[in-house]
Scaffold this motif. Structure first.
Motif, short mmCIF file in Angstrom:
data_model
loop_
_atom_site.label_atom_id
_atom_site.label_comp_id
_atom_site.label_asym_id
_atom_site.label_seq_id
_atom_site.Cartn_x
_atom_site.Cartn_y
_atom_site.Cartn_z
N TYR A 178 40.23 58.90 -10.75
CA TYR A 178 40.39 58.67 -9.41
C TYR A 178 39.09 58.34 -8.62
O TYR A 178 38.28 58.71 -9.05
N SER A 179 39.29 57.38 -7.80
CA SER A 179 37.87 56.82 -7.15
C SER A 179 38.28 56.59 -5.64
O SER A 179 39.32 56.33 -5.37
N GLU A 209 37.51 65.25 3.55
CA GLU A 209 38.51 65.85 2.61
C GLU A 209 39.57 64.64 2.60
O GLU A 209 39.68 63.82 3.74
N VAL A 210 40.05 64.26 1.62
CA VAL A 210 40.72 62.96 1.07
C VAL A 210 42.06 63.10 0.48
O VAL A 210 41.98 63.70 -0.50
N ILE A 248 33.53 64.81 -1.78
CA ILE A 248 34.39 64.67 -1.25
C ILE A 248 35.43 65.83 -1.90
O ILE A 248 35.40 66.04 -3.02
N LYS A 249 36.37 66.42 -1.04
CA LYS A 249 37.29 67.19 -1.40
C LYS A 249 38.91 66.56 -1.48
O LYS A 249 39.14 65.90 -0.58
N MET A 284 43.42 57.58 -2.69
CA MET A 284 42.17 57.12 -3.84
C MET A 284 42.92 56.06 -4.70
O MET A 284 44.16 55.80 -4.81
N ILE A 285 42.14 55.38 -5.62
CA ILE A 285 42.53 54.46 -6.50
C ILE A 285 42.38 55.08 -7.94
O ILE A 285 41.65 55.73 -8.24
N TYR A 286 43.76 55.00 -8.42
CA TYR A 286 43.86 55.58 -9.80
C TYR A 286 43.79 54.25 -10.84
O TYR A 286 44.43 53.50 -10.89
#
Length: 86
Positions: free
Chosen positions: A37-38, A22-23, A70-71, A28-30
């Motif tokens: 998002y990654s 879970e992140v 991932i969630k 994350m990078i947008y």
């Protein structure tokens, strides 16, 4: 309906059991240009999810190179607006 509730709970539990991690969306990078998002995947590629999917309530990001998922933990009200020119 109790039976439907049990099926839905089983489905949700199965979805979570296939989640690597879970992140928080803040981790994350947008990319504003692609509106994606990654997040780094252990395989060397990146988990990805686009802004439109997040706004539609989707919270699972997939890695295009492996089977990991991932969630994404996020507050929909904090997401940027969709840029129609992208």
């Amino acid at each position: 309906n109790l039976y439907f509730g049990q099926i839905w709970t089983s489905f949700e539990n199965a979805k979570m059991s296939n989640v690597y991690e879970e992140v928080e969306i803040e981790d994350m990078i947008y990319d504003e240009k692609t509106q994606v998002y990654s997040y780094s995947c252990p395989c060397g590629d990146r988990f990805v999810i686009n802004l439109e999917d997040l706004l539609d309530g989707e919270d699972i990001a997939h890695c295009p190179s492996c089977t990991l998922r991932i969630k994404v933990i996020y507050d929909i009200s904090m997401l940027p607006a969709i840029d129609p020119t992208s």
